[in-house]
Design an enzyme around this catalytic site. Structure first.
Site, mmCIF file in Angstrom:
data_model
loop_
_atom_site.group_PDB
_atom_site.id
_atom_site.type_symbol
_atom_site.label_atom_id
_atom_site.label_comp_id
_atom_site.label_asym_id
_atom_site.label_seq_id
_atom_site.Cartn_x
_atom_site.Cartn_y
_atom_site.Cartn_z
ATOM 1 N N LYS A 128 0.817 -1.226 0.000
ATOM 2 C CA LYS A 128 0.000 0.000 0.000
ATOM 3 C C LYS A 128 0.844 1.266 0.000
ATOM 4 C CE LYS A 128 -4.388 -1.956 1.104
ATOM 5 N NZ LYS A 128 -5.517 -2.143 2.007
ATOM 6 N N ARG B 235 -3.533 -9.935 5.124
ATOM 7 C CA ARG B 235 -3.952 -10.052 3.716
ATOM 8 C C ARG B 235 -2.797 -9.578 2.840
ATOM 9 N NH1 ARG B 235 -6.207 -6.938 -0.270
ATOM 10 N NH2 ARG B 235 -7.896 -7.857 -1.480
HETATM 11 N N1 HH2 Z 1 -7.540 -3.861 0.727
HETATM 12 C C1 HH2 Z 1 -7.858 -3.988 -0.569
HETATM 13 C C2 HH2 Z 1 -8.957 -4.767 -0.970
HETATM 14 N N2 HH2 Z 1 -9.696 -5.436 -0.064
HETATM 15 N N3 HH2 Z 1 -10.119 -6.026 2.171
HETATM 16 C C3 HH2 Z 1 -9.825 -5.929 3.470
HETATM 17 N N4 HH2 Z 1 -10.550 -6.594 4.380
HETATM 18 N N5 HH2 Z 1 -8.777 -5.151 3.914
HETATM 19 C C4 HH2 Z 1 -7.993 -4.448 3.055
HETATM 20 O O1 HH2 Z 1 -7.066 -3.733 3.517
HETATM 21 C C5 HH2 Z 1 -8.287 -4.539 1.658
HETATM 22 C C6 HH2 Z 1 -9.381 -5.342 1.250
HETATM 23 C C7 HH2 Z 1 -7.023 -3.290 -1.595
HETATM 24 O O2 HH2 Z 1 -6.010 -4.131 -2.084
HETATM 25 P P1 HH2 Z 1 -6.089 -4.907 -3.481
HETATM 26 O O3 HH2 Z 1 -7.190 -5.916 -3.448
HETATM 27 O O4 HH2 Z 1 -4.759 -5.456 -3.815
HETATM 28 O O5 HH2 Z 1 -6.371 -3.779 -4.521
HETATM 29 P P2 HH2 Z 1 -7.663 -3.374 -5.362
HETATM 30 O O6 HH2 Z 1 -8.733 -2.957 -4.404
HETATM 31 O O7 HH2 Z 1 -7.189 -2.243 -6.231
HETATM 32 O O8 HH2 Z 1 -8.098 -4.584 -6.149
#
Ligand code: HH2
Length: 266
Positions: free
Chosen positions: A205, A239
């Site tokens: 992040k 995660r």
């Molecule tokens: N962060 C993201 C997505 N889902 N869910 C939880 N519970 N906590 C988090 O911190 C979280 C999440 C963002 O990361 P990523 O899925 O890699 O990116 P994107 O939302 O752009 O797909």
């Protein structure tokens, strides 16, 4: 928890696993690397992301959930705020709902979770992905996020979701400046008082780029630093995109006494 983004536009791996076959392969690889859970998402929640209709989200994730639930025993969570998407994925073998709106966006989500008996992750976000990084404001971010998560926990229990099926997440990067994220990451033990397992998503992040003064740098090593700090503060679910690296770091960190100061018993 290993991240499988079946999206064209996720912030760190958008497009790499957009095709179902690539997402399935990724999920199997993360399972082989030692993931205890796979989180399948069909919609980016990065700042400014365009919302995706449930039909398109389902088209992206359902084949992935179907294939992974047949090909691995690792539990699957579905990263969605749509009850329609969640319901179909639960029917296809997913065991948990990871909702970045803490089951507030879709009025049918809490009753679905209660009726299905699935696990739930409720995450804090100030605003929506479209607005959240426009001047996020808190008087006391640690306590405001705490109070909000406590209220959501109580609302979900009142909706019939067993308390021991709820994980809570302070939502790193969701309506928070780098300073807000660091305040939370320095006070994770505070959230233990919520009485639910904690889930933290900090992998790759922006606060990592901010800390090292290079927004474009590879954030893998910084992710590991933050993962270890979160584990030391007692976070149960981390995660991450890179399961092998996180697992290796955690195994060694624990073996060499990295967790020892948590409870003083070792
Ligand atoms: N962060 C993201 C997505 N889902 N869910 C939880 N519970 N906590 C988090 O911190 C979280 C999440 C963002 O990361 P990523 O899925 O890699 O990116 P994107 O939302 O752009 O797909």
């Amino acid at each position: 928890m290993g991240v499988v983004n079946a999206t064209p536009d996720s912030f760190s791996d958008g497009g790499r696993f957009f095709q179902p076959a690539a997402a399935v392969e990724r999920g199997l690889r993360l399972a082989a690397e030692g993931a205890d859970m796979l989180d399948i998402g069909g919609q980016s929640t990065r700042p400014g992301a365009t919302p995706v209709a449930p039909a398109e989200e389902l088209r992206r994730v359902l084949p992935v959930v179907v294939a992974l639930s047949r090909q691995t025993d690792v539990p699957i969570s579905i990263d969605t705020s749509s009850a329609k998407v969640a319901a179909e994925c639960l029917a296809a073998g997913a065991e948990a709902i990871n909702d970045v709106t803490a089951l507030t966006a879709d009025g049918a989500m809490a009753s679905l979770a209660a009726a299905s008996g699935c696990g739930v992750c409720a995450m804090h976000m100030q605003g929506t992905p479209q607005t959240m990084q426009i001047q996020p404001r808190y008087a006391d971010v640690v306590e405001e996020v705490f109070a909000w998560l406590a209220a959501r926990r109580d609302a979900l229990v009142a909706a019939g979701i067993a308390r021991d099926r709820i994980a809570l997440d302070p939502g790193i990067g969701f309506g928070k400046t780098a300073a807000h994220n660091l305040a939370i990451l320095n006070h994770l033990p505070r959230y233990r008082a919520l009485g639910c397992p904690l889930l933290v998503g900090l992998s790759r992040k922006a606060f990592i780029g901010h800390l090292i003064g290079d927004a474009a740098a590879d954030r893998s090593a910084g992710t590991i630093g933050a993962v270890l700090a979160a584990a030391r503060q007692g976070v149960e679910v981390l995660r991450v995109h890179d399961v092998a690296a996180a697992r290796q770091a955690l195994v060694v960190f624990e073996a060499v006494g990295g967790l020892a100061k948590v409870d003083g018993r070792r």
